[in-house]
Design an enzyme around this catalytic site. Structure first.
Site, mmCIF file in Angstrom:
data_model
loop_
_atom_site.group_PDB
_atom_site.id
_atom_site.type_symbol
_atom_site.label_atom_id
_atom_site.label_comp_id
_atom_site.label_asym_id
_atom_site.label_seq_id
_atom_site.Cartn_x
_atom_site.Cartn_y
_atom_site.Cartn_z
ATOM 1 N N VAL A 508 36.718 35.463 38.612
ATOM 2 C CA VAL A 508 36.063 36.701 39.053
ATOM 3 C C VAL A 508 36.074 36.854 40.585
ATOM 4 C CG1 VAL A 508 34.605 36.753 37.003
ATOM 5 C CG2 VAL A 508 33.748 35.679 39.066
ATOM 6 N N GLU A 509 35.769 38.053 41.043
ATOM 7 C CA GLU A 509 35.729 38.412 42.484
ATOM 8 C C GLU A 509 37.004 38.009 43.207
ATOM 9 O OE1 GLU A 509 32.102 37.342 44.491
ATOM 10 O OE2 GLU A 509 30.895 38.562 43.154
ATOM 11 N N GLY A 510 38.148 38.279 42.602
ATOM 12 C CA GLY A 510 39.442 37.917 43.199
ATOM 13 C C GLY A 510 39.903 36.607 42.600
#
Ligand SMILES: Cc1cc2nc3c(=O)[nH]c(=O)nc-3n(C[C@H](O)[C@H](O)[C@H](O)COP(=O)(O)OP(=O)(O)OC[C@H]3O[C@@H](n4cnc5c(N)ncnc54)[C@H](O)[C@@H]3O)c2cc1C
Length: 836
Positions: A508-510
């Site tokens: 997640v988040e990149g």
């Protein structure tokens, strides 16, 4: 013969003089005019004093004449800058609006210094020391402790697949969802540092709870409203979010748009429609999202979509771009409530669909003025959120894993020894501890920088990537140290779910591969480099003449910068950076100096790579990733050094600091080496190798002896062990394995000597024949090898160890899905939370 020798000698002296002066000027970053003057004087002396023939002196003067001409600006612009700018424009990689917005987001902080080749340590050393206010400390000691005591992770992950209702209401009522919301809206208004400490504590207890709490405090409705919302939106939503009356989620990802989130196919079309009984101009939304954390229970959906105005109802642009809006759950056309099931760690997560959902224009966060600004808003806020949520959760997991593993390695015996005393295990414990130290240092120093006003976008990518990767390594190591104890799930297993959740943080988040390959260096090179962004902006300046003037200034600066870094890299490589300036003289001096050295080498490699590969470097992801690794290694080593300063330069922590810095700087060397081995232009690679590694690869990873001293530090109840895990939930109690492990560890320091006495005086002499410890204790008591009090201590210790090394087993039917079976043994944490 003599004449020949003396002219060779003279030639050598002058050559050394010219080279030496040039190197000093470059190393000291002398300006073009000063360099021209000094070299001019030297050349005049050569003409006057040197005995070489005229033709040779003339030949030597040619490069100097060219240097002199470079001082004449109009001539330089005509003959160098303009032609170079023409080629540069062709080399310049195409950049989409979203990429440009990502580049502009956030601030440049210590990351920028590392790009200079000579970081100004004062900037880092004077940064604020992160600290908790009395209210923040009270929250950690009060509601946060209470929440941890309420959490029973087996019940959450296995029986309910959710947090129990009383935990949900406690989280909401105590303001856990409003840590970033200002007090005037009813929130807790915590500093970034305090926010991070809260997440660490909860993550050390339950991944489900920490993920649940992290999301509303990270990129989502509250944060977007705070920065971009209208006053009406803030006044309406923020108090409700702070009190937990609204549960938010933020929906960006869809089935076809994952890492390439800017390509979302979800649309909003401006049109007329019915809203609360009257016709208004609003937006008709169609979207399909997945993996959205908290979606199944969310009451307020933050939504990203592409906004169109085909009938030009709101202006003259048909495609307005990515836009963020807030959609109440009950809005007609929204389908929500089903759940995804992320790796047995059942925080609420699921899909959301919307079909012809009609909402007013003022659902847009910030109102119509912010239509099309969605991507900028997201990347700007990500630079803060990405420094906190995942790094803190990973640090909490790591601190708990080290705390538990070191104690377990002390109390678990095989071959008549605590397993932690075997060299193999010792080295694993050491790297777990040192990596945890790096994570804690990076997250706390960077949080301090955020509290000081920074929005460090490149460090946020480095922190996200490395904290979660270290978290993965530490989770693996903890499993290895625990053996079967870590593998068999059940109430007694305090590691399994933490191990399972690791890929979530990685994705997640990149997602990490993308973050390493594209973002860390890709964004850093342009954003943090002192000249590249200036050159790019100048090259794109529509006013050509101003553009050329700006480009000329940036180019001259850049050329001087590159020459200087070549000189610095060579000098620091030859001297192994022994004489560079550092902010601190003492045991850490050499680490500061090596960061200086790698900073110069990295800056040189960056310039040569960008100049020779241009836009192609973006495609050469492995090269870019390796340069990113070098940048990260320097950044993390700097964080470790600053953290050590912040904690008062405690000598007891030095083994951790040394292991951390050594391994990071070794990593920097190895990644630079691999970058050079794979650099496509071989002559340039050879030149760089000469300038970067003039004495070869001289840096070594941490020694085994250092590893042993770290293992000793954490396998004993030392202050360093407590500092390393200072924010985790370790309160002793029946439902906390970390507290129980610590109690057993403290007892072990006495129990080990008693066990030794039994072995030496009893077993080896043949007086004690029992094979198990309880039997041996009884015999030792009878034989007066142990006193009553000593036998009691050893029995207590043995009982504690037996409980701690025990695992759960189940009746076959209990493991079938849907039966929600209870383990047949009451173990650590089993059935002990208030709700179970
Ligand atoms: C549990 C969970 C919770 C989530 N919560 C939310 C949420 O609340 N809101 C939300 O909007 N989204 C959320 N997401 C989505 C998350 O952000 C995406 O999963 C993530 O962006 C990756 O997208 P993907 O899974 O489709 O992988 P893909 O994009 O398909 O990527 C697959 C792999 O390819 C790699 N890759 C892709 N492009 C490149 C490239 N150019 N170079 C190198 N490697 C590349 C990636 O690194 C990855 O390893 C969540 C996801 C999960 C699993």
């Amino acid at each position: 013969m003599n004449d020949l020798a003396s002219s060779a000698g003279e030639f050598f002296v002058w050559a050394v003089l010219f080279l030496g002066v040039t190197l000093i000027l470059a190393y000291r970053r002398a300006s073009l005019s000063l360099s021209s003057c000094v070299l001019g004087l030297l050349l005049l002396s050569y003409w006057a004093l040197g005995s070489a023939p005229e033709w040779w002196k003339t030949l030597v003067s040619i490069p100097y004449t060219l240097l002199l001409l470079m001082n004449i600006r109009p001539l330089r612009v005509r003959s160098v800058t303009r032609p170079f700018l023409r080629s540069y424009r062709k080399l310049l990689p195409a950049m989409s609006a979203t990429e440009r917005e990502a580049l502009d987001a956030g601030t440049v902080w210590w990351d920028g210094e590392l790009f200079t080749g000579g970081p100004n340590w004062q900037k880092l050393m004077s940064a604020k020391v992160p600290a908790l206010t009395a209210a923040e400390q009270a929250f950690l000691d009060g509601p946060c402790e209470d929440l941890c005591a309420m959490l029973d992770d087996w019940d959450i992950t296995h029986t309910r697949a959710d947090l129990p209702p009383q935990v949900w209401s406690f989280i909401k009522s105590q303001g856990f969802f409003g840590m970033i919301i200002p007090q005037r809206y009813g929130g807790l208004e915590f500093s970034a540092y305090a926010h991070s400490c809260v997440l660490i504590k909860i993550a050390s207890r339950s991944g489900t709870a920490s993920s649940t709490i992290a999301v509303p405090n990270s990129l989502g409705p509250a944060e977007l409203l705070l920065h971009y919302g209208t006053e009406a939106q803030k006044n309406h939503f923020l108090p409700r979010l702070a009190r937990g009356e609204e549960v938010p989620c933020f929906a960006l990802t869809g089935p076809r748009a994952g890492s390439d989130a800017a390509s979302i196919p979800d649309t909003g079309v401006i049109c007329k429609g019915q809203w609360q009984g009257s016709e208004i101009v609003g937006m008709k939304l169609n979207f399909s999202k997945r993996y959205i954390t908290l979606a199944p229970v969310a009451t307020l959906v933050g939504l990203a979509f592409r906004l169109f105005d085909p009938d030009r109802l709101m202006g003259d642009r048909a495609d307005l771009g990515i836009t963020c809006a807030l959609i109440p759950r009950e809005t007609a056309g929204v389908t929500i409530g089903r759940r995804d099931f992320p790796l047995n760690v059942p925080f609420q997560n699921g899909p959301i669909q919307g079909h012809d959902v009609f909402v007013p224009i003022d659902a847009i966060i910030g109102g119509f003025g912010m239509a099309g600004q969605g991507w900028r808003m997201l990347v700007e806020q990500l630079s803060v959120g990405r420094c906190i949520s995942l790094p803190s959760n990973a640090t909490g997991g790591a601190q708990a894993a080290v705390y538990a593993s070191a104690a377990y390695a002390r109390i678990r015996r095989q071959f008549n020894m605590p397993i932690g005393r075997f060299e193999g295990v010792e080295q694993v414990l050491a790297r777990m501890a040192a990596r945890t130290y790096i994570m804690d240092a990076a997250r706390s120093v960077t949080a301090g920088a955020i509290d000081g006003g920074e929005k460090p976008s490149v460090p946020s990518a480095m922190l996200k990537y490395h904290a979660t990767e270290f978290g993965r390594m530490i989770a693996n190591d903890a499993m290895d140290v625990h053996g079967g104890k870590g593998i068999c799930l059940g109430p007694k297993n305090y590691l399994g779910r933490g191990y399972q959740i690791v890929p979530v943080a990685i994705t997640v988040e990149g997602a990490n591969i993308l973050t390493r390959s594209l973002i860390i260096f890709g964004q850093g090179a342009v954003r943090c480099h002192p000249y590249v962004l200036k050159e790019m902006n100048a090259a794109r300046n529509p006013d050509r003449e101003t553009g050329i003037a700006e480009f000329d200034r940036a180019l001259m600066g850049h050329v001087g910068f590159a020459i200087s870094n070549a000189a610095r890299s060579l000098v620091l490589g030859v001297t192994l950076a022994r004489f560079t300036k550092v902010p601190r003289v003492g045991p850490t001096t050499r680490y500061f100096q090596h960061v200086n050295r790698y900073s110069a080498s990295f800056a040189l490699a960056t310039d040569i790579a960008m100049l020779s590969l241009g836009g192609y470097l973006k495609k050469k992801e492995t090269l870019s990733a390796r340069l990113g690794d070098v940048l990260s290694a320097m950044y993390l080593a700097s964080m470790v050094l600053k953290h050590h300063e912040n904690q008062g330069r405690l000598p007891e922590d030095l083994p951790l600091v040394e292991w951390a810095c050594r391994s990071l700087l070794y990593q920097a060397q190895e990644q630079l080496h691999l970058f050079l081995r794979n650099f496509p232009n071989r002559p340039l690679a050879a030149l760089m190798r000469l300038l970067i590694f003039p004495r070869g690869l001289t840096y070594f990873p941490p020694s085994d002896r250092l590893g042993r001293s770290i293992a000793d530090l954490i396998m004993n109840p030392t202050a360093a062990r407590e500092r390393l895990s200072r924010h985790i939930y370790k309160t002793p109690g029946t439902n906390n394995p970390l507290g129980q492990l610590q109690e057993a560890l403290i007892l072990s320091t006495v129990a080990e000597s008693l066990e030794k006495r039994i072995r030496v005086d009893g077993v080896k002499t043949g007086r004690i024949t029992a094979l198990d410890l309880p039997g041996q204790i009884s015999q030792a008591l009878t034989l007066s090898i142990l006193s009553d009090a000593e036998a009691a201590v050893l029995r207590d210790y043995d009982a504690k160890v037996s409980a701690l090394i025990g695992v759960d087993d189940f009746a076959p039917h209990e493991l079938r899905a849907g039966t929600g079976g209870d383990a047949c043994t009451a173990g650590i944490g089993a059935n002990s939370s208030p709700d179970s």
